[in-house]
Design a protein around this motif. Structure first.
Motif: not given
Length: 442
Positions: A44-47, A54-58, A86-90, A98-105
């Motif tokens: 569930t966490q992975s999904r 996907t939502k961040s890219q949108t 999109l039911n996001l917190s903020k 945050i990091c050098q990658a294209e998307s950071c988690v």
């Protein structure tokens, strides 16, 4: 087997086995639920992370268009709408990565944040999209857990009821009836298990063999004693028959026959009574009498035996004891105990001592008469002497002690075997209740 431990019944042991099995089943169910729930939670966490990416890219693409148009306040408005849709917190726009990658988690306190680069902007701009991760203990999982427990509990309950029926019909019932079937008062049922039927047959055969052995040994003992006592009577009768009627020798031999009958016939009658008393209830007729006189009468009865065996018999009593008892029946008890003590001494050595103590225990309201001897003593479990065919003497059936205990118990008392503290052998203590005297006020 340890005496101090209380034995559990078969029903208790079976209930305990089911309790342990049921507990293990419930614990196993809980462990399996937690393991499967953890695996499902990881998926569930992975999904959730993939969905948030996907939502961040949108969000990044939508905000890129608004930044290119450059309308004042449009970016904040679009971000607020996207957060709700999109039911996001903020949603936060920043220029520092945050990091050098294209998307950071990042994950801080259950708040998952993904940073995505907003494309097509003159200055490098990033958007941080955050959402709360789903908790492990969700209502759905708890309901699933309880739904998995209920069938197990129902199955266990049904199995217990079914087991109780089968055990009652095929185990507990047959075991309870083993004595009746073994003694011949009942017959084994067809639905009994083969093992219990075999036990019943073996017990029945054992009871039958023991009854025959008991009857045979008692019959041999009684016949031997009666024949011994009758021998002198028959010999005297034969001698009388040899003399002519009216002659002086015949009269002398008739006198001898009378003495033999007078001495031995009461003993034969006593022997028959003793044998009968071993298999019937004994009634006593108590009356107020001196128990010391009853005791002395029993000593006089064994006086000849004591002298023949070279055993000294001594009575130690402070004073007379007037208590309610049946002198005739209780004398039988004392006579048997003293006789056994004398014979026990003679089996150990050429000389011996028998000490008889009598006293009144006012604290416990009973009179006690104790016969001590210097013989070989009793087994490690003294109560086993009250069993037929289990005599401590070389030749004996144990019937005398069984009858003696019956007589004492008919008086409301106790006959207690043990190891003597006065002499190196055994002791038998007769305890008789003495009612407390109520003193009327003057």
């Amino acid at each position: 087997m340890k005496v101090g431990h209380k034995n559990k019944s078969l029903k208790d042991l079976l209930a305990l086995s089911w309790l342990v099995s049921g507990s293990l089943a419930l614990v196993t169910c809980a462990v399996v639920f937690c393991v499967l729930g953890f695996i499902d939670y990881q998926n569930t966490q992975s999904r959730f992370e993939d969905d948030l990416l996907t939502k961040s890219q949108t969000v990044a693409r939508r905000l890129a268009g608004e930044l290119l148009l450059g309308k004042s306040g449009a970016v904040e408005s679009v971000a607020s709408g996207l957060r709700s849709d999109l039911n996001l917190s903020k949603i936060t726009i920043s220029q520092s990565p945050i990091c050098q990658a294209e998307s950071c988690v990042t994950d801080k306190g259950g708040l998952l944040t993904i940073q995505a680069k907003i494309p097509h902007t003159a200055a490098v701009t990033y958007v941080d999209v955050s959402a709360v991760k789903p908790p492990f203990f969700t209502a759905k999982r708890f309901s699933l857990f309880f739904l998995s427990i209920i069938p197990i509990a129902l199955v266990l309950g049904f199995a217990l009821a079914l087991q109780r029926y089968f055990m009652s019909r095929y185990v507990f019932g047959p075991i309870s009836s083993l004595v009746e079937t073994s003694t011949g008062t009942d017959t084994p049922k067809d639905h009994w298990p083969k093992e219990i039927k075999d036990i019943s047959d073996r017990l029945s055969s054992s009871f039958e063999n023991r009854e025959q052995a008991v009857f045979g040994q008692m019959a041999r003992g009684v016949i031997h004693d009666v024949r011994t006592l009758l021998h002198s009577v028959l010999s005297a009768t034969s001698l009388v028959r040899e003399q002519e009627t009216g002659s002086d020798k015949r009269n002398q031999r008739l006198e001898t026959l009378y003495r033999a009958c007078d001495t031995n016939l009461p003993k034969i009658n006593e022997l028959v009574d003793l044998t009968l008393d071993g298999s019937r209830d004994i009634t006593v007729t108590p009356k107020q009498a001196n128990i010391i006189e009853t005791l002395k009468s029993a000593v006089r009865t064994n006086e000849t035996l004591g002298k023949a065996k070279n055993v000294n018999v001594e009575i130690r009593s402070a004073s007379d004891l007037l208590i309610a008892h049946d002198p005739v029946q209780l004398e039988r008890v004392f006579t048997n105990l003293i006789k056994n003590a004398i014979e026990s001494c003679s089996e150990k050595s050429s000389t011996g001592d028998v000490l008889i103590t009598a006293s009144l225990n006012t604290a416990r309201n009973h009179a006690q008469v104790t016969v001590h001897d210097s013989g070989k003593g009793l087994p490690s479990v003294p109560d086993k002497v009250f069993r037929l065919l289990k005599s401590t003497k070389t030749h004996g059936s144990g019937l005398g002690l069984v009858v003696s205990r019956k007589i004492v118990e008919a008086h409301g008392g106790e006959l207690i075997p043990g190891h003597s503290k006065e002499l190196p052998g055994a002791q038998f203590e007769v305890r008789l209740p003495v009612p407390t005297m109520e003193v009327s006020p003057c």
